[in-house]
Design a protein around this motif. Sequence first.
Motif, PDB file in Angstrom:
ATOM      1  N   ARG A 180     -56.379 -75.144 -47.525  1.00 32.63           N
ATOM      2  CA  ARG A 180     -56.466 -75.825 -48.810  1.00 32.63           C
ATOM      3  C   ARG A 180     -55.119 -75.791 -49.526  1.00 32.63           C
ATOM      4  NH1 ARG A 180     -57.713 -79.911 -51.862  1.00 32.63           N
ATOM      5  NH2 ARG A 180     -58.086 -79.390 -54.048  1.00 32.63           N
ATOM      6  N   VAL A 181     -54.398 -74.691 -49.409  1.00 30.11           N
ATOM      7  CA  VAL A 181     -53.053 -74.617 -49.994  1.00 30.11           C
ATOM      8  C   VAL A 181     -52.149 -75.677 -49.365  1.00 30.11           C
ATOM      9  CG1 VAL A 181     -51.006 -73.170 -50.286  1.00 30.11           C
ATOM     10  CG2 VAL A 181     -53.276 -72.172 -50.564  1.00 30.11           C
ATOM     11  N   ALA A 182     -52.236 -75.827 -48.053  1.00 35.48           N
ATOM     12  CA  ALA A 182     -51.426 -76.842 -47.371  1.00 35.48           C
ATOM     13  C   ALA A 182     -51.757 -78.236 -47.877  1.00 35.48           C
ATOM     14  CB  ALA A 182     -51.640 -76.755 -45.863  1.00 35.48           C
ATOM     15  N   GLU A 183     -53.020 -78.503 -48.124  1.00 27.64           N
ATOM     16  CA  GLU A 183     -53.410 -79.809 -48.672  1.00 27.64           C
ATOM     17  C   GLU A 183     -52.746 -80.068 -50.018  1.00 27.64           C
ATOM     18  OE1 GLU A 183     -57.933 -80.350 -46.862  1.00 27.64           O
ATOM     19  OE2 GLU A 183     -57.651 -79.483 -48.846  1.00 27.64           O
ATOM     20  N   LEU A 184     -52.719 -79.049 -50.865  1.00 27.00           N
ATOM     21  CA  LEU A 184     -52.119 -79.210 -52.185  1.00 27.00           C
ATOM     22  C   LEU A 184     -50.597 -79.290 -52.095  1.00 27.00           C
ATOM     23  CD1 LEU A 184     -54.379 -76.766 -54.231  1.00 27.00           C
ATOM     24  CD2 LEU A 184     -54.485 -79.252 -54.154  1.00 27.00           C
ATOM     25  N   LEU A 185     -50.012 -78.555 -51.160  1.00 31.46           N
ATOM     26  CA  LEU A 185     -48.569 -78.682 -50.927  1.00 31.46           C
ATOM     27  C   LEU A 185     -48.219 -80.125 -50.560  1.00 31.46           C
ATOM     28  CD1 LEU A 185     -47.763 -75.452 -48.867  1.00 31.46           C
ATOM     29  CD2 LEU A 185     -46.662 -76.110 -51.003  1.00 31.46           C
ATOM     30  N   GLU A 186     -49.026 -80.698 -49.678  1.00 28.78           N
ATOM     31  CA  GLU A 186     -48.798 -82.081 -49.273  1.00 28.78           C
ATOM     32  C   GLU A 186     -48.921 -83.023 -50.469  1.00 28.78           C
ATOM     33  OE1 GLU A 186     -47.897 -85.015 -46.481  1.00 28.78           O
ATOM     34  OE2 GLU A 186     -48.141 -82.885 -46.004  1.00 28.78           O
ATOM     35  N   GLY A 187     -49.863 -82.738 -51.347  1.00 32.54           N
ATOM     36  CA  GLY A 187     -50.063 -83.589 -52.514  1.00 32.54           C
ATOM     37  C   GLY A 187     -48.907 -83.550 -53.501  1.00 32.54           C
ATOM     38  N   ARG A 188     -48.161 -82.444 -53.530  1.00 33.92           N
ATOM     39  CA  ARG A 188     -47.017 -82.335 -54.443  1.00 33.92           C
ATOM     40  C   ARG A 188     -45.693 -82.413 -53.675  1.00 33.92           C
ATOM     41  NH1 ARG A 188     -48.619 -77.996 -59.132  1.00 33.92           N
ATOM     42  NH2 ARG A 188     -46.669 -78.800 -59.959  1.00 33.92           N
ATOM     43  N   ARG A 189     -45.748 -83.098 -52.560  1.00 36.87           N
ATOM     44  CA  ARG A 189     -44.596 -83.180 -51.664  1.00 36.87           C
ATOM     45  C   ARG A 189     -43.340 -83.702 -52.363  1.00 36.87           C
ATOM     46  NH1 ARG A 189     -43.041 -87.420 -48.226  1.00 36.87           N
ATOM     47  NH2 ARG A 189     -41.882 -86.760 -46.354  1.00 36.87           N
ATOM     48  N   GLU A 190     -43.467 -84.747 -53.153  1.00 33.37           N
ATOM     49  CA  GLU A 190     -42.297 -85.355 -53.793  1.00 33.37           C
ATOM     50  C   GLU A 190     -41.649 -84.393 -54.783  1.00 33.37           C
ATOM     51  OE1 GLU A 190     -40.967 -88.107 -52.778  1.00 33.37           O
ATOM     52  OE2 GLU A 190     -42.594 -88.274 -51.317  1.00 33.37           O
TER      53      GLU A 190
ATOM     54  N   TYR B 236     -62.194 -66.553 -40.858  1.00 35.28           N
ATOM     55  CA  TYR B 236     -62.390 -67.998 -40.914  1.00 35.28           C
ATOM     56  C   TYR B 236     -62.258 -68.512 -42.340  1.00 35.28           C
ATOM     57  CZ  TYR B 236     -64.680 -72.551 -40.552  1.00 35.28           C
ATOM     58  OH  TYR B 236     -64.964 -73.886 -40.627  1.00 35.28           O
ATOM     59  N   ASN B 237     -62.814 -67.778 -43.292  1.00 35.41           N
ATOM     60  CA  ASN B 237     -62.715 -68.177 -44.698  1.00 35.41           C
ATOM     61  C   ASN B 237     -61.272 -68.125 -45.179  1.00 35.41           C
ATOM     62  OD1 ASN B 237     -63.050 -66.834 -47.851  1.00 35.41           O
ATOM     63  ND2 ASN B 237     -63.965 -68.816 -47.407  1.00 35.41           N
ATOM     64  N   ARG B 238     -60.529 -67.091 -44.791  1.00 38.03           N
ATOM     65  CA  ARG B 238     -59.115 -67.025 -45.184  1.00 38.03           C
ATOM     66  C   ARG B 238     -58.348 -68.221 -44.629  1.00 38.03           C
ATOM     67  NH1 ARG B 238     -59.474 -61.325 -44.133  1.00 38.03           N
ATOM     68  NH2 ARG B 238     -58.421 -61.611 -42.138  1.00 38.03           N
ATOM     69  N   GLY B 239     -58.665 -68.615 -43.416  1.00 41.60           N
ATOM     70  CA  GLY B 239     -58.016 -69.784 -42.834  1.00 41.60           C
ATOM     71  C   GLY B 239     -58.320 -71.050 -43.625  1.00 41.60           C
ATOM     72  N   GLN B 240     -59.571 -71.199 -44.063  1.00 44.87           N
ATOM     73  CA  GLN B 240     -59.935 -72.355 -44.886  1.00 44.87           C
ATOM     74  C   GLN B 240     -59.166 -72.363 -46.205  1.00 44.87           C
ATOM     75  OE1 GLN B 240     -64.257 -71.607 -44.937  1.00 44.87           O
ATOM     76  NE2 GLN B 240     -64.525 -73.647 -44.028  1.00 44.87           N
ATOM     77  N   VAL B 241     -59.031 -71.189 -46.807  1.00 37.13           N
ATOM     78  CA  VAL B 241     -58.318 -71.083 -48.080  1.00 37.13           C
ATOM     79  C   VAL B 241     -56.845 -71.454 -47.896  1.00 37.13           C
ATOM     80  CG1 VAL B 241     -57.535 -69.462 -49.852  1.00 37.13           C
ATOM     81  CG2 VAL B 241     -59.910 -69.384 -49.057  1.00 37.13           C
ATOM     82  N   LEU B 242     -56.225 -70.950 -46.840  1.00 33.16           N
ATOM     83  CA  LEU B 242     -54.825 -71.277 -46.590  1.00 33.16           C
ATOM     84  C   LEU B 242     -54.646 -72.769 -46.285  1.00 33.16           C
ATOM     85  CD1 LEU B 242     -54.490 -68.164 -46.515  1.00 33.16           C
ATOM     86  CD2 LEU B 242     -52.804 -68.516 -44.708  1.00 33.16           C
TER      87      LEU B 242
ATOM     88  N   LEU C 248     -50.925 -72.446 -55.781  1.00 28.26           N
ATOM     89  CA  LEU C 248     -51.835 -71.340 -55.490  1.00 28.26           C
ATOM     90  C   LEU C 248     -52.885 -71.186 -56.587  1.00 28.26           C
ATOM     91  CD1 LEU C 248     -49.182 -68.734 -54.275  1.00 28.26           C
ATOM     92  CD2 LEU C 248     -50.812 -69.974 -52.831  1.00 28.26           C
ATOM     93  N   ALA C 249     -52.468 -71.384 -57.831  1.00 25.45           N
ATOM     94  CA  ALA C 249     -53.391 -71.202 -58.954  1.00 25.45           C
ATOM     95  C   ALA C 249     -54.484 -72.254 -58.970  1.00 25.45           C
ATOM     96  CB  ALA C 249     -52.620 -71.241 -60.272  1.00 25.45           C
ATOM     97  N   THR C 250     -54.211 -73.439 -58.419  1.00 22.65           N
ATOM     98  CA  THR C 250     -55.205 -74.508 -58.409  1.00 22.65           C
ATOM     99  C   THR C 250     -55.889 -74.647 -57.056  1.00 22.65           C
ATOM    100  OG1 THR C 250     -53.414 -76.102 -57.912  1.00 22.65           O
ATOM    101  CG2 THR C 250     -54.045 -75.828 -60.211  1.00 22.65           C
ATOM    102  N   SER C 251     -55.615 -73.729 -56.166  1.00 21.28           N
ATOM    103  CA  SER C 251     -56.271 -73.720 -54.855  1.00 21.28           C
ATOM    104  C   SER C 251     -57.403 -72.702 -54.870  1.00 21.28           C
ATOM    105  CB  SER C 251     -55.258 -73.373 -53.757  1.00 21.28           C
ATOM    106  OG  SER C 251     -54.896 -72.006 -53.842  1.00 21.28           O
ATOM    107  N   ASP C 252     -57.867 -72.329 -53.687  1.00 22.18           N
ATOM    108  CA  ASP C 252     -58.959 -71.365 -53.580  1.00 22.18           C
ATOM    109  C   ASP C 252     -58.467 -69.931 -53.389  1.00 22.18           C
ATOM    110  OD1 ASP C 252     -60.779 -73.474 -53.732  1.00 22.18           O
ATOM    111  OD2 ASP C 252     -60.678 -73.826 -51.571  1.00 22.18           O
TER     112      ASP C 252
END
Length: 285
Positions: free
Chosen positions: A77-87, A69-75, A194-198
């Motif tokens: 979070r990566v998707a959230e940051l990917l979305e934030g740098r979409r452009e 479950y924790n690994r899923g949360q971490v992944l 990845l470096a700025t995620s969990d």
Amino acid sequence: MPDRISVAKTYKLYIGGAFPRSESGRSYPVRDARGAFLANAAQASRKDVRDAVAAARKAFPGWSGATAYNRGQVLYRVAELLEGRREQFIAEVAAGEGKRSQSIVDAAVDRWVWYAGWSDKVATVLGASNPVAGPYFSFSVPEPTGVVGVLAPQSSSLLGLVSVLAPVIATGNTAVVITSQDRPLPAITLSEVLATSDVPAGVVNILTGRTAELAPWLASHADVNALDLTGAPESLRTDLERAAAGTVKRILRARSGEPDWTRQPDISRLRAFVETKTVWHPMGV
């Protein structure tokens, strides 16, 4: 007033949660789909491969020991940051691949979310409670293989990369990734995400450089447990399989026909780098 000169970015490797230059001091030019110069990327060496494998091995106990479950949360979070740098991803994929990239980037983000959601479901789908003729419980449980060497697809710099990397770490493995040789910029930006995620340091290590130079050292390294040859050039695959056989690595070959990152994902890549452990336990009175 003179025109301002923009600050050129220095592209580095991503090893153990840090951004070192190649120990060889080398770099190579990256060009866009039309052949125009984009940037200089670090050209990793054999020593960089060894450092990346050591970082992945060090990170493996903590990552594999985390709850699914924790690994899923971490992944996620990566998707959230990917979305934030979409452009930024859209611009880099468009420059490298020379095609409309908005749908490609959106598919990459969605695919990362898809694998994040599978993290805590793999054990239920691939595990089992086995019927036995005796006063015992018998459970089969999938466990991560270990350190996985990943040769990212050459033609798909982001969606292909996500398609081969996300399932490796979703199941508790750590990864050493050799990026697309000619289109490494989205992978470098992903390493910044990845470096700025969990994601703990060392879980993912990303090397840019010449695939033909780096892949044989990754395939023959005794501390690498498995190898994904999806992005290996056809001329190298037989030699890499022979090198991997020396340390009895698990091998994932590229599928024949249409690349799997152009289709809807399935659990075959989640299954590729797990091993089934069966546990027997006596029943209580």
